[in-house]
Design a protein around this motif. Sequence first.
Motif, PDB file in Angstrom:
ATOM      1  N   THR A 147      71.449  35.404  40.695  1.00 28.19           N
ATOM      2  CA  THR A 147      72.881  35.081  40.640  1.00 28.19           C
ATOM      3  C   THR A 147      73.650  35.845  41.698  1.00 28.19           C
ATOM      4  O   THR A 147      74.548  35.309  42.340  1.00 28.19           O
ATOM      5  CB  THR A 147      73.447  35.388  39.239  1.00 28.19           C
ATOM      6  N   ARG A 197      83.760  32.590  35.146  1.00 31.77           N
ATOM      7  CA  ARG A 197      82.445  32.242  34.625  1.00 31.77           C
ATOM      8  C   ARG A 197      81.337  32.786  35.528  1.00 31.77           C
ATOM      9  O   ARG A 197      80.351  33.352  35.051  1.00 31.77           O
ATOM     10  CB  ARG A 197      82.308  30.716  34.502  1.00 31.77           C
ATOM     11  N   GLU A 198      81.518  32.634  36.826  1.00 26.80           N
ATOM     12  CA  GLU A 198      80.507  33.137  37.764  1.00 26.80           C
ATOM     13  C   GLU A 198      80.362  34.654  37.647  1.00 26.80           C
ATOM     14  O   GLU A 198      79.260  35.200  37.680  1.00 26.80           O
ATOM     15  CB  GLU A 198      80.900  32.763  39.198  1.00 26.80           C
ATOM     16  N   GLN A 251      78.535  35.408  34.506  1.00 28.02           N
ATOM     17  CA  GLN A 251      77.144  34.997  34.693  1.00 28.02           C
ATOM     18  C   GLN A 251      76.366  36.077  35.449  1.00 28.02           C
ATOM     19  O   GLN A 251      75.230  36.396  35.111  1.00 28.02           O
ATOM     20  CB  GLN A 251      77.142  33.716  35.513  1.00 28.02           C
ATOM     21  N   CYS A 306      75.634  38.965  33.212  1.00 26.06           N
ATOM     22  CA  CYS A 306      74.551  38.614  32.291  1.00 26.06           C
ATOM     23  C   CYS A 306      73.202  38.661  33.008  1.00 26.06           C
ATOM     24  O   CYS A 306      72.205  39.127  32.461  1.00 26.06           O
ATOM     25  CB  CYS A 306      74.768  37.224  31.704  1.00 26.06           C
ATOM     26  N   ASP A 307      73.209  38.179  34.248  1.00 26.19           N
ATOM     27  CA  ASP A 307      71.971  38.145  35.016  1.00 26.19           C
ATOM     28  C   ASP A 307      71.464  39.565  35.303  1.00 26.19           C
ATOM     29  O   ASP A 307      70.263  39.796  35.398  1.00 26.19           O
ATOM     30  CB  ASP A 307      72.212  37.396  36.332  1.00 26.19           C
ATOM     31  N   VAL A 357      75.921  33.401  28.458  1.00 27.02           N
ATOM     32  CA  VAL A 357      77.221  33.484  29.126  1.00 27.02           C
ATOM     33  C   VAL A 357      78.346  32.960  28.224  1.00 27.02           C
ATOM     34  O   VAL A 357      79.394  33.589  28.074  1.00 27.02           O
ATOM     35  CB  VAL A 357      77.196  32.673  30.446  1.00 27.02           C
TER      36      VAL A 357
END
Lengths: 239, 332
Positions: free
Chosen positions: A4, B115-116, B119, B122-123, B131
Amino acid sequence: MMRTLIRLEILRIMRNRRYLFFTIIYPVVLFEIMRGSYKGVVIPGFDAKTYFMVSMATFGTVGAALNTAMRISTERKTGWVRQLRLSALPSWGYVTAKIAAAAAATLPAILAVFILGAAQGVHLSALTWIGLVLALWVGAFVFSALGVAIGYMAPPDGVQPIVMIFYIGMAFLGGTWFAISGTFGKIAGWTPIALYNELGRTVELGGSVNVGHMIALAAYLVAFIGLAASLYRRDKQAA
Amino acid sequence: MNTPTTEAVAPARPRRPDAAPHGAEIVSFQGVSKSFGAVKAVQDLTFSLRAGETVALLGPNGAGKSTSFDLLFGLREADRGRISLFGGTPRQAITAGRVGAMLQSGGLMPEVTVREQVQLACDLHPRAYPVREVLATAGITDIADRKVDRLSGGQTQRVRFALATAGDSDLIVLDEPTTGMDVTARQGFWSVMKAQAEAGRTVLFATHYLEEADSVADRVLVLHKGRLLADGTAAEIKARAGLRKVSFDLDHAPDRALLERLPAVAAMEIGDHTVRIRSTDADATVAAVYAAGLYPRGLEVTGLGLEQAFLAITGAADAAEDAAGVEAEGSA
């Protein structure tokens, strides 16, 4: 874990207008101007068009890589780097992601100039085109690592002038605008940008690569990665 | 401002079975000091945190809260003393995903959507939650597609909170989390926060809002000029300040001379018919009021608020410091 991060880094670069200008528009326009004004000038072994096509592609690459430095200075200012240090991401992970994203962002710069070059009648074999893109792209990692290092060289506000000095200095030393000769030319020939240009021209002419020069380029890569990593660690408290 | 305070707060996930058992020591500062030039930012700081506690670090700006956090995270090295997190170094704890942090000086990644951003957090977390769940728990689902550079102060704080709670961390550290929020947003934030504490997580937060420390924390650490002045429950700290307020009305104009002979009086305000006393021993003061033959009406004995207790404690420390300074000068 870093997927990501790298994806977002690339996405952000593509969303950035400064990137679009320095990496694609500026080199393409410059190539157009140079190609016109150097018409008929013969550089031994090259025609002007081909010479400047490679020069502009490397120039765009350096611009894209140095743009990374500007972005890092902003991220240090906003405190994002500090927040990232509190995630499980190891410090080498951040530097790696930055270099990878910067290198990925250089590819459009190379392709844009080459597409224009092909449209203007630069004739190379398919194999040479592919080899040239690959050689320039691999070489771009050197400047991406340098860009990351510069991003940490100075306090956030001091990064911009350093970037400009490198940007102009590289273009000059690398023979981007005109070929340098004499003793100065010999010294300039060992700068990373000159070695990078040489790599491109060698592939273009189909000659054999000077091993010593390529080792020197690889040494620059290792040195810049080391510098970037150590400056990033040093910056732990400031950013 | 459209912080969704009315939105139902999604419950935080329960702890994993191998997390630190409730009450186990997870953070320890032993005699930690840190100076910047001549400025002693933190002096001889010793405290520990136990699993499951919600602890407030209370102090005005410049008290050493942010420096303490930097030391806790290993962003700075202590000049002296030992810091351990989960039995290891701060860096080890962070790499293992045991700490979720929201720094005052920490920013968001520019040019990406909420959101990104979530994310990414979370990653990077070794035990991340989905997420969608992280967005819901932080109450930011409705702003998930906005660019992080275009949020209000309160929304930004919530996104940063989401980064601190993106995975199953054992300790959540928040540096002045409600700065920039209005009162409703602040209340909404603390209900989100309490859900984390109820799920068994240890929460350490810095604040200069005393009512937050009073209502949210199990324990309060009072930091002042780099020193730890008090460590206890809000009630203990109020008691430690040692003062209670005694107030009553009198039918006649108060006899000042008589009132001033009352025992244990630290301060007194006398109005036309009202008397307000700060007493170091409220029981003795009240007994003496009756013994003096007065008939107080509407007698009230109340503890000090945390704010007054805080001022009393820090004021006493300043006075002691001044006295020590005078003494040192006198002997020089």
